[in-house]
Motif scaffolding. Structure first.
Motif, PDB file in Angstrom:
ATOM      1  N   PHE A 170     -47.161  24.650  15.610  1.00 35.34           N
ATOM      2  CA  PHE A 170     -47.478  23.848  14.434  1.00 35.34           C
ATOM      3  C   PHE A 170     -47.529  22.387  14.859  1.00 35.34           C
ATOM      4  CE2 PHE A 170     -44.997  27.391  12.251  1.00 35.34           C
ATOM      5  CZ  PHE A 170     -46.140  28.096  11.926  1.00 35.34           C
ATOM      6  N   LEU A 186     -41.997  24.903   7.921  1.00 35.71           N
ATOM      7  CA  LEU A 186     -42.506  24.903   9.285  1.00 35.71           C
ATOM      8  C   LEU A 186     -41.400  25.183  10.297  1.00 35.71           C
ATOM      9  CD1 LEU A 186     -44.792  21.760   8.936  1.00 35.71           C
ATOM     10  CD2 LEU A 186     -45.618  24.077   9.350  1.00 35.71           C
ATOM     11  N   TYR A 197     -42.585  23.740  16.255  1.00 36.04           N
ATOM     12  CA  TYR A 197     -43.257  22.845  15.311  1.00 36.04           C
ATOM     13  C   TYR A 197     -42.981  21.421  15.770  1.00 36.04           C
ATOM     14  CZ  TYR A 197     -39.140  21.028  12.862  1.00 36.04           C
ATOM     15  OH  TYR A 197     -37.975  20.361  12.554  1.00 36.04           O
ATOM     16  N   ALA A 406     -51.984  25.726   8.788  1.00 33.88           N
ATOM     17  CA  ALA A 406     -50.602  25.949   8.347  1.00 33.88           C
ATOM     18  C   ALA A 406     -50.404  25.438   6.922  1.00 33.88           C
ATOM     19  CB  ALA A 406     -49.635  25.267   9.299  1.00 33.88           C
ATOM     20  N   ALA A 409     -51.770  27.807   4.465  1.00 35.05           N
ATOM     21  CA  ALA A 409     -50.850  28.929   4.264  1.00 35.05           C
ATOM     22  C   ALA A 409     -49.733  28.560   3.302  1.00 35.05           C
ATOM     23  CB  ALA A 409     -50.261  29.369   5.603  1.00 35.05           C
ATOM     24  N   LYS A 444     -42.144  29.755   4.358  1.00 35.80           N
ATOM     25  CA  LYS A 444     -41.880  30.361   5.666  1.00 35.80           C
ATOM     26  C   LYS A 444     -42.523  31.738   5.756  1.00 35.80           C
ATOM     27  CE  LYS A 444     -38.154  32.717   6.588  1.00 35.80           C
ATOM     28  NZ  LYS A 444     -36.789  33.174   6.929  1.00 35.80           N
ATOM     29  N   LEU A 447     -46.256  31.480   6.369  1.00 36.65           N
ATOM     30  CA  LEU A 447     -46.562  31.031   7.728  1.00 36.65           C
ATOM     31  C   LEU A 447     -46.330  32.151   8.736  1.00 36.65           C
ATOM     32  CD1 LEU A 447     -44.952  27.478   7.569  1.00 36.65           C
ATOM     33  CD2 LEU A 447     -47.381  27.951   7.915  1.00 36.65           C
TER      34      LEU A 447
END
Length: 500
Positions: A170, A186, A197, A406, A409, A444, A447
């Motif tokens: 990420f 993330l 990330y 991301a 999402a 979460k 992702l």
């Protein structure tokens, strides 16, 4: 100046379905919807609508839709509608136009002009459901040859490496530009997935130090939130020299987003603008960069890889060659379609080059100079799918950064108004009533689901090529063919045309 053009979007309300529940009014941070007590009906101020789709998504009776206005200026191939409106805006304000997210202009997307080869008879395909498929990657310096000790055993004294379960991370999004809940989503997703990330240039919130093994901490020109504990908290340190959405300029986070927690994390006064200078004021050459690289290695006891992030620009191959000799372990290249919280529109839409061309040029230059193993290459800037990842690795990348994918999402609807701080989905905002709309546990999960799906697709794509590991795919341009490109484009990418 009076409004000189019709609103960009129209709010279409089906009066037969609307029950005046006022959900749209409560959900819209831009104050588009309101209740007219005299008529008992909902009304809309369309001049404020950014088409974030929040009201459409949550209307219980499906009474709403947002459509792009077809009321345009007189057709003119040179003076297009958007161009005229932007001139009106600047004539009214005297200010620089700001935009968020990535470049929306119709430049070529080279990922979509590259096709992947598949095995047939002589080189059989691999079934990832029944045979092992390795997606793990290690980022950092690699030896040029195998070394053994006096007993013939392999030596494993490598430079510090980032270990990833799959070749995706990420990308940098700072706390301040995005919300606490977005950062938590993330961080927790990266931990569960076994990837990393990136904090961005906003420091690391004290609550997220526990995710340090999956965190890349960034050192940017403003040095916001940078201190010894911060540098030691992450798995790697990234020096941000440039960004794809705004090469050659610094950053600006408006004071409205510098709330108490952000102020403490960035170590700047609450409510003050966070302005990053364009250059690092201690870096004016590769030699200066080398000094910072080794200062950070010293500060982290030579235990963490150092990343240098640069924007994809015209002389990127030469720049990367210098960085590879500076002592950096990883080079991150950000293409001009990369997203951002805010950038001058003219910079975002006109500066830089596509990451596909930059990657191919850099990989070739480093191989030609015999220094490809000095660094790993990470690329970002509109990586939209598992097939983009596979194509990037075949062009020479070790891994990819994703950011906009991301955010999608997490619920982002690409309304491109991140700079306003009024994100209706709780992502690019610091307003508590908006932040709470993003549940970090659900974020979460989404992702993790996205990356799990991409990992399966990466395995299937590799299996179809008869390849069973990311390492065997890396730089394997024979697996790629171009379609609808010029000879020069194919030459830079280092691939043949389809049919050859």
């Amino acid at each position: 100046m009076a409004l000189l053009f019709y609103p960009e979007f129209e709010v279409i309300r089906n009066e037969n379905r609307c029950i005046a529940c006022r959900v749209c009014e409560r959900q819209c941070a831009n104050e588009v919807h309101s209740f007219d007590s005299q008529t008992g009906r909902m009304i809309a101020d369309e001049t404020k609508c950014v088409n974030c789709q929040r009201c459409v998504s949550l209307c219980p009776t499906r009474a709403l839709k947002i459509v792009k206005s077809n009321c345009n200026f007189k057709e003119n191939a040179n003076w297009q509608d958007d161009t005229i409106k932007e001139i009106y805006k600047q004539a009214n304000s005297g200010g620089v136009l700001l935009s968020s997210m990535g470049n929306p202009k119709p430049f070529p997307v080279y990922w979509d002009k590259i096709l992947i080869n598949a095995s047939q008879v002589t080189n059989p395909s691999i079934d990832p459901l029944r045979e092992p498929m390795e997606t793990k990657v290690f980022l950092g310096k690699k030896p040029n040859h195998i070394e053994r000790d006096k007993d013939g055993k392999l030596k494993f004294d490598l430079s510090p490496q980032l270990e990833l379960s799959m070749p995706i991370m990420f990308s940098a999004m700072s706390y301040g530009s995005i919300s606490y809940n977005a950062h938590k989503s993330l961080a927790t997703a990266a931990e569960e997935l076994g990837i990393c990330y990136n904090t961005g240039e906003g420091g690391l919130h004290e609550d997220f130090y526990v995710y340090g093994k999956n965190t890349i901490v960034q050192v940017a020109s403003g040095r916001f939130g940078v201190h010894e504990d911060y540098l030691k908290a992450g798995a790697a340190v990234e020096i941000k020299m440039g960004q794809g959405a705004k090469p050659g300029i610094g950053g600006h986070l408006p004071g409205a987003k510098i709330v108490a927690d952000v102020s403490r994390t960035r170590m700047i006064p609450e409510g003050s603008d966070a302005i990053s200078p364009a250059p690092h004021h201690d870096i004016y050459s590769i030699e200066d960069l080398r000094q910072l690289v080794y200062s950070l290695k010293e500060a982290t006891e030579y235990k963490k890889p150092i990343i240098v992030k640069v924007a994809a620009v015209h002389n990127i191959a030469a720049i990367a060659s210098g960085i590879a000799r500076s002592g950096a372990d990883i080079i991150a290249i950000d293409g001009f379609r990369g997203g951002t919280g805010a950038a001058p529109t003219r910079i975002r839409d006109n500066v830089g080059i596509p990451v596909e061309l930059a990657l191919a040029a850099v990989d070739k230059r480093l191989r030609d100079e015999g220094i490809r193993n000095n660094v790993s290459l990470v690329v970002g800037g509109s990586i939209r799918s598992a097939s983009d990842v596979v194509k990037a690795i075949a062009l020479g990348a070790d891994a990819c950064y994703i950011a906009t994918a991301a955010l999608l999402a997490l619920g982002c609807h690409l309304c491109r108004t991140c700079q306003s701080g009024k994100c209706n989905w709780g992502i690019a905002t610091q307003k508590p009533e908006l932040v709470k709309r993003l549940n970090p546990e659900i974020g979460k999960k989404h992702l993790v689901n996205l990356m799990t799906a991409w990992r399966h697709e990466i395995k299937e794509l590799m299996g179809g090529m008869g390849i069973n590991s990311i390492e065997a795919l890396k730089g394997n341009r024979l697996m790629l063919r171009g379609i609808g490109m010029t000879e020069k484009e194919l030459e830079i990418l280092g691939i043949s045309h389809a049919g050859e």
